[in-house]
Structure formats: structure tokens, C-alpha cells
Motif scaffolding. Structure first.
Motif, PDB file in Angstrom:
ATOM      1  N   GLN A 148       3.946   1.441  -3.809  1.00 35.66           N
ATOM      2  CA  GLN A 148       3.544   1.280  -5.201  1.00 35.66           C
ATOM      3  C   GLN A 148       4.583   1.854  -6.167  1.00 35.66           C
ATOM      4  O   GLN A 148       4.688   1.409  -7.308  1.00 35.66           O
ATOM      5  N   GLU A 158       0.818  -1.214   0.000  1.00 35.89           N
ATOM      6  CA  GLU A 158       0.000   0.000   0.000  1.00 35.89           C
ATOM      7  C   GLU A 158       0.850   1.262   0.000  1.00 35.89           C
ATOM      8  O   GLU A 158       0.420   2.306  -0.476  1.00 35.89           O
ATOM      9  N   GLN A 202       0.820  -7.990 -10.941  1.00 36.75           N
ATOM     10  CA  GLN A 202      -0.274  -7.023 -10.977  1.00 36.75           C
ATOM     11  C   GLN A 202      -1.507  -7.602 -10.283  1.00 36.75           C
ATOM     12  O   GLN A 202      -1.806  -8.782 -10.393  1.00 36.75           O
ATOM     13  N   THR A 203      -2.230  -6.741  -9.578  1.00 41.99           N
ATOM     14  CA  THR A 203      -3.486  -7.149  -8.964  1.00 41.99           C
ATOM     15  C   THR A 203      -4.361  -5.908  -8.787  1.00 41.99           C
ATOM     16  O   THR A 203      -4.117  -4.895  -9.442  1.00 41.99           O
ATOM     17  N   VAL A 204      -5.370  -5.990  -7.948  1.00 46.26           N
ATOM     18  CA  VAL A 204      -6.200  -4.820  -7.658  1.00 46.26           C
ATOM     19  C   VAL A 204      -6.305  -4.638  -6.152  1.00 46.26           C
ATOM     20  O   VAL A 204      -6.096  -5.573  -5.388  1.00 46.26           O
ATOM     21  N   ASP A 205      -6.622  -3.427  -5.755  1.00 45.55           N
ATOM     22  CA  ASP A 205      -6.831  -3.198  -4.324  1.00 45.55           C
ATOM     23  C   ASP A 205      -8.315  -3.279  -4.000  1.00 45.55           C
ATOM     24  O   ASP A 205      -9.148  -3.583  -4.867  1.00 45.55           O
ATOM     25  N   GLN A 206      -8.587  -3.031  -2.747  1.00 46.80           N
ATOM     26  CA  GLN A 206      -9.938  -3.138  -2.217  1.00 46.80           C
ATOM     27  C   GLN A 206     -10.931  -2.250  -2.964  1.00 46.80           C
ATOM     28  O   GLN A 206     -12.109  -2.538  -3.000  1.00 46.80           O
ATOM     29  N   ASN A 207     -10.437  -1.164  -3.539  1.00 46.36           N
ATOM     30  CA  ASN A 207     -11.302  -0.277  -4.313  1.00 46.36           C
ATOM     31  C   ASN A 207     -11.360  -0.666  -5.781  1.00 46.36           C
ATOM     32  O   ASN A 207     -11.931   0.061  -6.586  1.00 46.36           O
ATOM     33  N   GLY A 208     -10.691  -1.755  -6.136  1.00 41.96           N
ATOM     34  CA  GLY A 208     -10.687  -2.171  -7.530  1.00 41.96           C
ATOM     35  C   GLY A 208      -9.653  -1.454  -8.373  1.00 41.96           C
ATOM     36  O   GLY A 208      -9.615  -1.606  -9.594  1.00 41.96           O
ATOM     37  N   GLN A 209      -8.794  -0.665  -7.737  1.00 42.60           N
ATOM     38  CA  GLN A 209      -7.758   0.053  -8.489  1.00 42.60           C
ATOM     39  C   GLN A 209      -6.572  -0.855  -8.771  1.00 42.60           C
ATOM     40  O   GLN A 209      -6.156  -1.626  -7.897  1.00 42.60           O
ATOM     41  N   ARG A 210      -6.007  -0.730  -9.967  1.00 43.48           N
ATOM     42  CA  ARG A 210      -4.829  -1.528 -10.295  1.00 43.48           C
ATOM     43  C   ARG A 210      -3.703  -1.219  -9.315  1.00 43.48           C
ATOM     44  O   ARG A 210      -3.473  -0.060  -8.955  1.00 43.48           O
ATOM     45  N   GLY A 211      -2.999  -2.266  -8.926  1.00 42.10           N
ATOM     46  CA  GLY A 211      -1.856  -2.094  -8.035  1.00 42.10           C
ATOM     47  C   GLY A 211      -0.931  -3.279  -8.193  1.00 42.10           C
ATOM     48  O   GLY A 211      -1.235  -4.227  -8.925  1.00 42.10           O
ATOM     49  N   PHE A 212       0.189  -3.226  -7.513  1.00 43.71           N
ATOM     50  CA  PHE A 212       1.220  -4.245  -7.698  1.00 43.71           C
ATOM     51  C   PHE A 212       1.676  -4.777  -6.341  1.00 43.71           C
ATOM     52  O   PHE A 212       1.688  -4.048  -5.346  1.00 43.71           O
ATOM     53  N   VAL A 213       2.051  -6.050  -6.323  1.00 45.86           N
ATOM     54  CA  VAL A 213       2.523  -6.695  -5.084  1.00 45.86           C
ATOM     55  C   VAL A 213       3.693  -7.621  -5.409  1.00 45.86           C
ATOM     56  O   VAL A 213       3.821  -8.079  -6.547  1.00 45.86           O
TER      57      VAL A 213
END
Lengths: 447, 527, 124
Positions: free
Chosen positions: A107, A104, A295-306
Motif C-alpha cells: 500500500q 495487501e 482506488q478501491t476498498v478491501d474486504q473490511n471496506g477500508q480504502r486501498g489501492f491496486v
């Protein structure tokens, strides 16, 4: 001391809060006979100004390749690093952040890693790449270990034209494992005979292009031979700029590409830190060493990376991990990503074309000197000269004239008399016409 | 078979999945998004100007690249803005407190960056004639002297590239030494609380790893250790201070015991920061120890590296050190680059060239800035700060082990029991308070572990505020405000990310659209 | 024909001389979202207590040890694409491997459903 905030009074007050009488009480667990009473036998603290002076004094004892005509290569190449790359990696948020285990608030690092992985996969012609290894040589060793895991076989056949450091690091890394290497001898003429060596116990064949002597090789047929026998082909690239000009290892059918990324964005820095590249096919990804960003999404559905597929790694799998690697080459991979982004498709191809034209120009000039010949039938930005005299001695003579002439092959292959007169010469975009003229003139003089 | 670390990793839908981004651009004031670099290109732009290649007779052996690669073309300001925007999505030690146990996230002085970039240091080629790099070799030799003096050890191998690489160096030296004695030992003993790199390294050296349990006071259980010792034990790998932040009080006895059966003592030096100038590992019977220059000596962590992991060695192991190394003779400094002559017992080479020179420069600048007096002060203030945090929280959080800690304070999650809030949730709420979370779920021997390492860089004011924030959060958890924690972080650039989806269906790269036909690369145009 | 359980939370279902192995519903719940299952090769000989499979969640990799000895005659290759089956249907569609057993008495020490239920209650 400028880096530590506590005043003497604060220390006293904090000790009181803790409920101990003195600092020594905090170290009471150390066996009494081992406790140090006096300060270490080292100088006392120095001002920033003096520290800088100390390093300037040391720097003055070295010959900078930027103040001399420089033709050194052999696995580390002088290229221009754009100022944007060096500026951005010094931004606090990149320079002083930890490994992005808290996605979080990481990014920036993670997206840059995702871009790095993509760039490495694209230039090598492979499907996926990891988030970096220490350097090209360790990446090569890891590629061999990975091939052994994938094939469940125990032997790697190593080309004699692989950079000797890569061969040595691989041999060293494997020496106490159940795996072994068969090291071929360097070959100046003709092709190596791999066919008879790809026996059913062979996990992989390791080759390099451009090879240690600078020759470009097409390993397409070798890849087919490997695959027929159930073995993998590991292709090493230690001058990645070449990939802007030539067929990629992926197009040749490589299964794993181990590379050195220093040429893009990373200063020479006397040999390190550099950035190891490791790319492969998607189907082998679970046998890959090192960190991977996904690549994945966060709780709000926003693209993010882990960071992902972590169960391969030592902090979870412990003795069953794919590698013991933890810290990698993070900031160097960022420098690579920035420089590669600045270049883009157009710039990367142009940089490669420029390097090749520089090397061809220099080769043509050198070929005119009596008694000198070029060993290579092909090359990118580095080639091997056969001199009429001992190359190491020539290099010393030229160094005394302020010219960094190249790397004598004997420095890396010392026990091979065939190599004594061979000199590796690299020409990149950093060489000026006057550098080349100075080199050619001086070389003709000392021969 | 199954162990559950209690780590929820999928987002918990507490806001009914509502998307809270309401702006047109997706930016939120100073929080600026940037699409992938691959989504920003326009063919024909360039971010690096350079000379046009000369028309030459191409000598690529017929291997010219045929198709495009797929890289995006951008100008310099676009690239700069992209990476500056990305940078702002990162937490960093320059911006805030990083109580990350086991990682020693301390201040990174800028003079170190400056001197690492000096002409004549940062730009040297590793294969220049040694006559042209006497200053560089002197620098390596000088750093080696500092490391040997600080640890009280007679030798140091400089080339390992990171801590885990240093472990590999140390354990390889141990195995080489046993083999030189004609012995083939099979086991390495490692405490349960060890870093994951320890067993991974031992396995890479062909050793079977056996875990030794801890005592109730958090130190290695000597009786269990004695039972496992035997003539087939190659050595022990012990972190000291250990991963629970405690000094192994029996360390000398452990050294004696392992030496008695002919084994060696490998010390994981990750926590050297706590003992600088207070005790030398060489006086504790250590045979090999790596030093994380990126922890103790402050070379920046850089979002995951590069690091450097020189390994100090005892007289018994020194002959087996990897090549290359610096030597001093009548004509100045030189490099031993081959495993022959004086290096004939060397176990080999660990990386290309000579080591992480860029990190050596920074670490030496850091050491010179501190001096013998400052180094000792580092350990003292680091331990002082950790104990200050421990005392500030120990009525709210439970310490699994009583008493004074070294450089880091360890808590378990017992006070969270019944609140519905886990260690992870608490950590994510810390993000909203402006902190990087502490180390969680490590060491594995403590349930829901929280490991807090403040380092010496932090002021008392920072620690007081941190303690206050933690107490506030713990009260909030105890009061049953569970939803707040499950939804945290609320104010970070991203909410919790779906790690399960990432692992089930790994997307590890951007996939470009199919290339347009007939595009010429600069190379084909130039040739 | 009924399920037998180990203390390591594997289940065994014996039909003729072929034992089907999986992990219990309790186990999948403890493990959390399964993201990957590494199954063994068909044809491999395996002894009791050998590693049979590895179940991975995001932050943990757990070995599954074989409760019986014998030859692996089938594996659940569908788990590769759909590891969620372990979470959704651990006791049936989420099976890992079928083993042709060599020693039926190895099952004697295992718990029946009732004993296992009591066992996991004791763990709470």
C-alpha cells in the motif's frame, strides 16, 4: 564474500540434502563444451572500502555542476532536491520493494503512485496520468503510438522544435511499425505550418512547450485544428517546473501530455534514470501504456489501492499489449511525489517564479554584451543565445575556465549550419549571483 | 476463446463483512495510516524554503497561469511523516524473504547507493562537454567491459532503460540487420512459456509472433521448432535458463538451427543470475541478450523501477546498435551521439541522453564487490538454494518437471486440488507468515504455477524456516481449513482488495474539491 | 429459432439473416467477473474466425472470434457501462453484436444446446 551467507560446510550439507555430490552436478544441463572451467578474466572481489575508493577516483575525473557555475539544460535541469526526498527513497521499504502486484503488502508504493498520478494530472491540466514511463523521450514515443491506436490512423506530424532526442526516439520506436512520422525542420522565426499537414490520415501533431529553444507557445488554436480533423494534439513538456508559472497543456486542449519529470526530485545523474510522465483524458485510458494505480476498498471496506486495467499490459495481453513496458521509473516517481508534496501549490508556483526571474536576470545581463542577442521572444528558465562565434568552441573555452556555459545547439542538431552559433542557456534556482557574474564576465572575455 | 487463470480477485466475504478495525484513529499500534497527501493540506504552508523571486519584467509571452493547480500545501515534517507512514505499509527485501520467481529479488548493498550519490557522479549533467566527464565515460566503458566478459559477447548497447526496452533494442537490431541484407522476414518464434514482454516486443517490431510448445521435460520442443522454422523467420526469442527454471539443454542446437535459416538468436537474459561465471551466452550461439541490471546486478527494484537493460550483441548485430555509445581514442573517452560515420548503420536512438547512469554505477560497484570469484559463487549459491527449496517441498508439492532446477523451483497446484484453496489463497496466507508470495500463475504453461526463486542472498536458516512454513500451510490446506485461506491475509495493512471494482469503475486520481475563487498564486504575487 | 454454440463457447441466434452473438453462460462463469467488453464498430465487414470482441476480467483478456461472416449491423453499447450484464445474463442481455450474415451454411457445423451441454460436460 560479505553478501552471501553460506559457509563451506553448509554448502556441503545442502548438497547432501539435495542428493548430489558436488556443485558441478547442479550445472550438468549446460552443454559440456560450453562450461567454464576457470574464473572469468576479471578482477577478484574487493572490500567495500576499496570499491568506494575506485568510485571516488572516477568521480574526481569529472567536473561536478555543483562545484562550477552551471547553465546546462536542453531537457535535463539542475534543481535542488530536498533532503527529505532523497532520504525517503532510501528507506528500505521503498528502495527494496518489488512492483506492487501484491496490494495487501504494497500500500505504501500504491498510495504514493496514486498521489503521483494525481499530481501529474493536476500540473498538466489533464484528467488522468499513468504511473510513469522510462523518461520524457520514450514517453513521447509512447504518446504517438497511443494516438495512433486511439484514432486508428497511421501518421504523426512532429514539430521541428521538439527536442531532437524526443524526435529521434519517436522515429526509432515507430520505424518497424505500421506507423510513420513526418518530421518538420526546426524554425527559429515564425510559426510552423501545421494546418496544411493535418490531413485525414494524421493521428496526432507533436509539439513542445517550452520548445527546444526555450520558447513558450500557446497551442490552443492548434488543438482546435487537430480536433476538427479528428487528430489528437500531443504536447511535450521537458521542464515541468514551467507548469508552475504558465498555462497548462490541458488548458490549451492537449489530448496527451508527454513529459520529463526529472526537474522535480530526481538528480541529474548524467542522463538517467529519469521519470517519464504521461497524462491524457479519461476516455483514452484503455489505450494508455504502462501501469495504472486505482482506488478501491478491501474486504473490511477500508480504502486501498491496486494496480488496475492490467489487461492493457504485456504480462496479460502479450503481443496485443498497448506497450511492451514492464519495469518503469518507480522510485524516481516517488522522489517526484515527495518533492512535489514539499513544494505544494505555494512552493511550486514560487519555484517557477524564482526560475523565471533568474533566467530574466541572466538574459538581461547577457544582452548587454556586444554581439550577443537572444533568439527567444519568450522563455521560462532557458533561452537561446546567438553568439558571434561557434558555440561549441565557446563552451569548450569556458569549460576550461571551470564554467559549464550551456549546451551548444549543434550538439543536438549537428548538421544544420544555422545552428552553429546558437547556445542554449538555462538558469534555475541553483544559480547564484556570483555564478551569473562569473559566466557573463568570462563569456565577454572569450568572445 | 476463453482461458481462466483461476484467479479470484474479489474479496471473499468470510467474516460476514465485519470491519475488524476497532480503534478511534484507524491506526493499530505500529500500523499507522496516512490519508492522501491531498487531504492534509492547508493553504500557505510550505515544505521548501527558497529565495524570493526578484521583481523582473516577465517574459512568459502572455502565457501566465491564471488559476490554481490544486496541490496541497504542507510543511516538511508533515511530508516526511506521511511518506514514512506509507513506507511502513510495504514489504521489502531488506525486511524479509522474497521468493519471487523470475524477479531475482536479492540483497541490495548500500555501498552502491553511496557511490551513486558521490559528487562528480550522481550530479553530472548529461550534456556537459565530454572533456569534463571523462570519469563518467570511463565508468560506462568499464561496466561495458565487465558485461562483455561475463557474457562472452563482443559488443554491448548500454542505453536501454529496462529489460523490455533491452528486448526492443535486440529485436530492432535483428530487424535492421535483415533489412540491411535486403531481407524482409516476418516471423519471430517464441516459446509458450516466455515472458509477456517477448511477444509484445516482437509485435512492436512488426513481427508476427508464433509460439513454440514445450516438451514434457519443460524445454522447447525441437521438432515443433524445426517445423516452424523457415526462410521467413527473423529469429527466436528464448529465455535461458527458461521461465520454468530449467536450462535449455539443446540451446546450441537451437542456435544452429535458427542460424541455418538465416535468423538470429535473441536470448532473454532475465535469468542470467543462474549461470554467472559457469557458462557464457556467447559460447552458446546467442546474437543478442539483454541484462536486467535490476535483477542480476542488484540495482534496487524500487517498487517497480527504474531498471536498466544493456544488450550484449554478436559481431553480426553490433553495427546496428543504437546511439549513443562510448568510444576510446587518443584524447580519452568520447561519445558517438549521431547515427552517422562509424554509427551509420545504427538503428537509431532509444532514449534521451546516454542510458541509466545511476544504475550503471550501482551495478559496477556490485560487480567489483563480487569479482570473478564472487560472481561465480552467486550462480552456485542461487542454484543451490533453489534446489534446496525444491527438495524441501517436493513431497508436498508437485513439480511438473523432474530433476535438478537452476535458480528457481517450479511447482503446480495439483496437490491443492479438492481443498478449495487455490494458488492465490496459499500465496495470501504466506503473507501472514511474513513472506512475500512466490510468483503465481506464471509461466502460463503450468496449471496454478508457483515459481520460487530464493536467490543467493538467503541463508540456510531462512530457507529452512520458509520450507517449514510452506509445509505447515500445505498441511493446513489439506486438512480442510479452507476459510483461513480464503480470508488471508489477516495481518497485512489491508485485507484482499476488490480488484474487480477497481477495473470496472477506474478511479485513477484524487478529485479535489472545487477551487476557491480569488486565490493568488505565489507567481502572481511576485510579478 | 434456437441457440447454436461453438467449441469456443460463443452462442449464435439467427433471426432472418441477422445473427446475434454472445458468449455462453458456462463461458462467463469460467471467465469470472467481466470488467470490460470491447465491441467492434458497426458497419465493419467481418469474416468467420476474425476477432469480434474482447472480454476482459481483472487478470485475463479473451478474444471472441466471430462464428459467422457478414456485416456488423448492431453492437451492444450498453456493455460499456455495464459489463456485469455478461455475468448476469450472458444468453440474452449480455449479447455482443448482431451480424447480417452472408453464408447461412456456416452455422451448420455448430452445436445445438444439447450437444453443447454434452461438450462442456466433457471438459469437466
Amino acid at each position: 564474500m560479505r553478501y552471501m551467507p553460506h559457509t563451506a560446510l553448509e554448502r556441503e550439507e545442502m548438497l547432501a540434502e539435495i542428493g548430489v555430490g558436488s556443485i558441478d552436478d547442479l550445472f550438468a544441463d549446460i552443454p559440456e563444451e560450453a562450461r567454464l572451467g576457470d574464473l572469468l578474466d576479471l578482477p577478484l572481489h574487493e572490500s567495500e572500502m576499496n570499491v568506494e575508493k575506485n568510485f571516488r577516483t572516477l568521480a574526481a575525473k569529472n567536473l561536478s555542476p555543483y562545484s562550477a557555475p552551471c547553465f546546462l539544460g536542453a531537457g535535463a535541469y539542475q534543481h535542488h532536491v530536498p533532503s527529505v526526498a532523497d532520504h525517503v527513497i532510501q528507506r528500505s521499504e521503498f528502495l527494496t520493494s518489488y512492483t506492487p502486484y501484491q496490494p495487501e503488502i504494497s500500500q505504501g508504493t500504491l498510495q504514493a503512485l496514486f498521489e503521483f498520478q494525481t499530481q501529474v494530472a493536476l500540473i498538466t491540466g489533464m484528467e488522468v496520468a499513468n504511473a510513469s514511463m522510462y523518461d520524457g523521450a520514450t514517453s513521447c514515443a509512447e504518446a504517438v503510438l497511443m494516438a495512433c491506436r486511439v484514432t486508428r490512423r497511421k501518421k504523426a506530424v512532429i514539430s521541428g522544435n521538439l527536442h531532437p532526442h524526443y524526435r529521434d526516439v519517436t522515429r526509432t520506436t515507430l520505424q518497424f511499425t505500421e506507423f510513420e512520422t513526418e518530421d518538420l525542420s526546426p524554425m527559429l522565426e515564425g510559426d510552423e505550418d501545421f494546418d496544411t499537414r493535418i490531413t485525414p490520415d494524421v493521428a496526432c501533431v507533436v509539439v513542445q512547450t517550452p520548445d527546444f529553444f526555450g520558447r513558450l507557445k500557446d497551442y490552443t488554436a492548434l488543438a482546435e485544428k487537430c480536433h476538427e480533423a479528428g487528430a489528437l494534439l500531443v504536447v511535450v513538456v521537458n521542464e515541468v517546473v514551467s507548469l508552475g508559472a504558465v498555462k497548462s497543456p490541458g488548458e490549451m486542449g492537449a489530448d496527451i501530455v508527454a513529459g520529463e519529470g526529472q526537474s522535480i526530485g530526481v538528480p541529474l545523474s548524467y542522463g538517467g534514470p529519469y521519470v517519464g510522465l504521461l497524462a491524457t483524458r479519461q476516455k483514452y485510458v484503455r489505450q494508455m501504456p504502462g501501469r495504472l494505480c486505482g482506488q478501491t476498498v478491501d474486504q473490511n471496506g477500508q480504502r486501498g489501492f491496486v494496480l488496475t486495467l492490467s489487461t492493457r499490459e504485456q504480462h496479460i495481453r502479450r503481443e496485443k499489449a498497448t506497450s511492451n513496458i514492464c519495469t518503469n521509473a518507480g522510485l524516481c516517481s516517488l522522489a517526484f511525489t515527495i518533492h512535489m508534496s514539499l513544494l505544494g501549490e505555494t512552493g511550486f508556483a514560487k519555484l517557477a517564479a524564482l526560475n523565471h526571474s533568474q533566467a530574466v536576470t541572466l538574459a538581461e545581463m547577457l544582452e548587454k554584451i556586444d554581439g550577443i542577442s537572444i533568439v527567444n521572444d519568450s522563455f521560462f528558465n532557458e533561452f537561446t543565445l546567438r553568439l558571434p562565434a561557434n558555440a561549441a568552441m565557446i563552451v569548450e573555452k569556458l569549460a576550461s575556465k571551470g564554467i559549464l556555459a550551456g549546451v551548444p545547439v549543434s550538439r543536438l542538431m549537428p548538421d544544420n549550419p544555422d545552428m552553429a552559433n546558437l547556445l542554449l542557456v538555462a538558469a534555475t534556482e541553483t544559480c547564484s549571483d556570483s555564478d551569473m557574474n562569473a559566466f557573463v564576465t568570462a563569456l565577454a572575455e572569450v568572445l | 476463446m476463453l482461458n481462466n487463470k483461476g484467479r479470484p480477485t474479489q474479496p471473499v466475504a468470510v467474516d460476514n463483512g465485519e470491519i475488524s478495525i476497532e480503534t478511534f484513529t484507524g491506526n493499530m499500534g505500529l500500523r499507522l495510516e496516512s490519508p492522501l497527501i491531498f487531504e492534509q493540506g492547508m493553504p500557505g504552508r510550505i515544505g521548501v524554503d527558497m529565495a524570493d523571486p526578484r521583481p523582473v519584467k516577465v517574459r512568459l509571452g502572455g502565457l501566465e497561469r491564471k488559476g490554481p493547480i490544486g496541490l496541497p500545501d504542507l510543511s516538511e515534517p508533515q511530508v516526511l511523516r506521511h511518506f514514512v507512514r506509507l513506507s511502513r505499509q510495504n514489504y521489502a527485501i531488506d525486511a524479509g524473504f522474497y521468493p519471487l520467481g523470475s524477479c531475482t529479488m536479492k540483497h541490495n548493498p548500500r555501498i552502491n547507493e553511496k557511490v551513486a550519490r558521490l559528487a562528480g557522479l550522481g550530479d553530472l549533467h548529461p550534456l556537459q562537454p565530454t572533456s569534463t566527464v571523462q570519469g563518467a565515460l570511463e565508468l560506462i566503458d568499464d561496466l561495458a567491459h565487465w558485461l562483455k566478459t561475463i557474457t562472452g559477447m563482443p559488443a554491448v548497447a548500454m542505453s536501454p532503460a529496462a529489460g523490455a526496452h533491452g528486448e526492443l533494442c535486440g529485436v530492432m537490431a535483428i530487424r535492421a540487420a535483415h533489412e540491411a541484407n535486403g531481407e524482409s522476414r516476418t516471423r519471430i518464434l517464441v516459446p509458450e512459456s516466455a515472458h509477456g514482454t517477448n511477444p509484445a516486443t516482437a509485435a512492436l517490431c512488426g513481427y508476427k509472433v508464433e509460439a513454440v510448445p514445450a516438451r514434457k521435460d519443460g524445454r522447447m520442443d525441437l521438432e515443433a521448432f524445426a517445423e516452424k522454422l523457415g526462410p521467413d523467420v527473423a529469429g527466436v526469442m528464448l529465455t535461458n535458463p527458461n521461465t520454468c527454471g530449467l536450462f535449455e539443454t539443446d540451446v546450441k542446437k537451437i542456435a544452429d538451427m535458427v542460424h541455418e535459416v538465416g535468423g538470429y538468436f535473441y536470448c532473454d537474459g532475465a535469468n542470467l543470475n543462474a549461470i554467472l561465471g559457469r557458462v557464457r551466452p556467447g559460447d552458446l550461439g546467442v546474437d543478442a541478450m539483454h541484462i536486467n541490471l535490476h535483477k542480476t546486478f542488484s540495482t534496487p527494484h524500487g517498487g517497480g523501477g527504474p531498471g536498466a537493460g544493456p544488450v550484449v550483441l554478436s559481431d553480426a548485430l553490433a553495427p546496428f546498435a543504437p546511439i549513443p555509445y562510448v568510444v576510446h581514442n587518443d584524447s580519452g573517452f568520447d561519445l558517438v551521439e549521431q547515427a552517422e560515420g562509424q554509427a551509420q548503420k545504427s538503428f537509431g536512438r532509444m532514449k534521451g541522453f546516454h542510458g541509466q547512469m545511476g544504475m550503471f554505477i550501482r551495478a559496477l560497484a556490485y560487480m567489483q564487490s563480487h569479482g570473478a570469484d564472487g560472481l561465480r559463487q552467486i550462480a552456485e549459491n542461487a542454484v543451490l538454494n533453489a534446489n534446496y527449496v525444491r527438495v524441501g517441498l517436493n513431497d508436498k508439492l508437485h513439480s511438473p518437471f523432474d530433476g535438478i532446477c537452476m535458480h528457481e523451483a517450479l511447482f503446480d497446484d495439483s496437490t491443492l486440488k479438492g481443498t478449495g484453496v487455490t494458488t492465490l489463497d496459499l500465496a495470501k496466507a504466506m503473507i501472514d507468515e511474513g513472506y512475500h508470495p512466490m510468483t503465481m500463475y506464471f509461466p502460463l504453461v503450468v496449471h496454478g504455477a508457483m515459481l520460487i526463486e530464493p536467490t543467493e542472498s538467503e541463508s540456510r536458516q531462512t530457507l529452512d524456516e520458509f520450507i517449514g512454513a510452506m509445509r505447515h500451510l500445505l498441511d493446513r490446506a489439506a486438512a480442510g481449513d479452507t476459510d483461513y485461506f480464503l480470508g488471508a491475509p489477516h495481518y497485512a495493512p489491508r485485507r484482499r482488495l476488490d480488484e474487480t471494482a477497481a477495473a470496472r469503475n477506474p478511479v485513477l486520481r484524487y478529485t479535489p474539491p472545487a477551487p476557491t475563487e480569488g486565490e493568488e498564486t505565489a507567481f502572481s504575487a511576485a510579478s | 429459432m434456437s441457440y447454436k454454440f461453438t467449441k469456443d463457447h460463443e452462442w449464435v441466434l439467427l433471426e432472418g439473416d441477422v445473427a446475434t452473438i454472445g458468449i455462453s453462460d458456462y463461458a462467463q462463469g469460467q471467465l469470472g467477473d467481466v470488467v470490460y467488453v470491447e465491441v467492434p464498430e458497426v458497419g465493419k465487414e467481418i469474416s468467420k474466425a476474425d476477432e469480434l470482441a474482447v472480454v476482459e476480467s481483472v487478470k485475463a483478456a479473451s478474444e471472441v472470434y466471430s462464428p459467422v461472416s457478414g456485416e456488423i449491423v448492431a453492437v451492444n453499447s450498453e456493455l460499456e457501462g455495464e459489463p456485469t450484464m455478461v455475468n448476469e445474463d450472458a444468453m440474452d442481455k449480455g449479447w455482443f453484436a448482431k451480424i447480417k450474415i452472408t453464408d447461412a451454411s456456416e452455422l451448420d457445423d455448430l452445436m445445438d444446446e444439447e450437444a453443447y451441454k454434452a461438450f462442456i460436460e466433457g471438459l469437466e
